[in-house]
Design a protein around this motif. Structure first.
Motif, PDB file in Angstrom:
ATOM      1  N   PHE A   3       0.832  -1.202   0.000  1.00  0.00           N
ATOM      2  CA  PHE A   3       0.000   0.000   0.000  1.00  0.00           C
ATOM      3  C   PHE A   3       0.872   1.260   0.000  1.00  0.00           C
ATOM      4  O   PHE A   3       0.604   2.207  -0.746  1.00  0.00           O
ATOM      5  N   ILE A   4       1.906   1.268   0.827  1.00  0.00           N
ATOM      6  CA  ILE A   4       2.801   2.435   0.895  1.00  0.00           C
ATOM      7  C   ILE A   4       3.523   2.615  -0.428  1.00  0.00           C
ATOM      8  O   ILE A   4       3.673   3.741  -0.918  1.00  0.00           O
ATOM      9  N   VAL A  37      -2.874  10.116  -1.122  1.00  0.00           N
ATOM     10  CA  VAL A  37      -3.641   9.519  -0.027  1.00  0.00           C
ATOM     11  C   VAL A  37      -5.085  10.015  -0.059  1.00  0.00           C
ATOM     12  O   VAL A  37      -6.034   9.231   0.057  1.00  0.00           O
ATOM     13  N   VAL A  38      -5.267  11.327  -0.236  1.00  0.00           N
ATOM     14  CA  VAL A  38      -6.615  11.892  -0.263  1.00  0.00           C
ATOM     15  C   VAL A  38      -7.402  11.380  -1.469  1.00  0.00           C
ATOM     16  O   VAL A  38      -8.595  11.081  -1.353  1.00  0.00           O
ATOM     17  N   LEU A  39      -6.758  11.267  -2.609  1.00  0.00           N
ATOM     18  CA  LEU A  39      -7.449  10.730  -3.787  1.00  0.00           C
ATOM     19  C   LEU A  39      -7.884   9.285  -3.568  1.00  0.00           C
ATOM     20  O   LEU A  39      -8.988   8.893  -3.963  1.00  0.00           O
ATOM     21  N   SER A  40      -7.037   8.500  -2.922  1.00  0.00           N
ATOM     22  CA  SER A  40      -7.440   7.118  -2.669  1.00  0.00           C
ATOM     23  C   SER A  40      -8.596   7.057  -1.680  1.00  0.00           C
ATOM     24  O   SER A  40      -9.508   6.239  -1.839  1.00  0.00           O
ATOM     25  N   LEU A  41      -8.594   7.934  -0.679  1.00  0.00           N
ATOM     26  CA  LEU A  41      -9.717   7.972   0.270  1.00  0.00           C
ATOM     27  C   LEU A  41     -11.006   8.450  -0.401  1.00  0.00           C
ATOM     28  O   LEU A  41     -12.081   7.891  -0.163  1.00  0.00           O
ATOM     29  N   LEU A  42     -10.904   9.481  -1.223  1.00  0.00           N
ATOM     30  CA  LEU A  42     -12.082   9.973  -1.929  1.00  0.00           C
ATOM     31  C   LEU A  42     -12.626   8.935  -2.907  1.00  0.00           C
ATOM     32  O   LEU A  42     -13.842   8.779  -3.049  1.00  0.00           O
TER      33      LEU A  42
END
Length: 115
Positions: A3-4, A37-42
């Protein structure tokens, strides 16, 4: 660990695209990682809700409205993250298309050979 590594490759793709596209900018490498990170969360939380809400339009346009949803996700990330900016829906659409292509190329390097 994988993931990282995927987040780092996505951040690399964001940095490369910000250098190529004139109306997309990222201030620092940390900001690019935060964008990834934000794009993956969104994409995990907001995108399924948007897809369900716009299902009739998506069906009428034979799925092409999903490109607009991807661009809206990029614009949401622009809204939430200082240091990341995209100038308009068309640039977000182009950024989204190129980011998807670049991520698919980079993520293909992570796949293990199964013999």
């Amino acid at each position: 660990m994988k993931f990282i590594l995927r987040m780092l490759l996505s951040a690399l793709a964001v940095v490369v695209l910000s250098k190529i596209l004139p109306h997309v900018s990222v201030d620092t490498y940390l900001t690019a990682f935060l964008v990834a990170v934000v794009l993956s969360l969104l994409n995990f939380i907001v995108k399924p809700i948007l897809i369900i809400l716009t299902l009739p339009v998506t069906i009428i346009t034979f799925g092409l409205f999903l490109l607009v949803i991807n661009a809206l996700i990029i614009l949401m990330a622009d809204y939430f993250i200082d240091g990341f900016s995209v100038d308009g829906l068309l640039w977000a659409l182009l950024f989204s298309l190129l980011l998807s292509f670049l991520q698919s190329v980079l993520f293909s390097l992570l796949k293990e050979d199964k013999k």
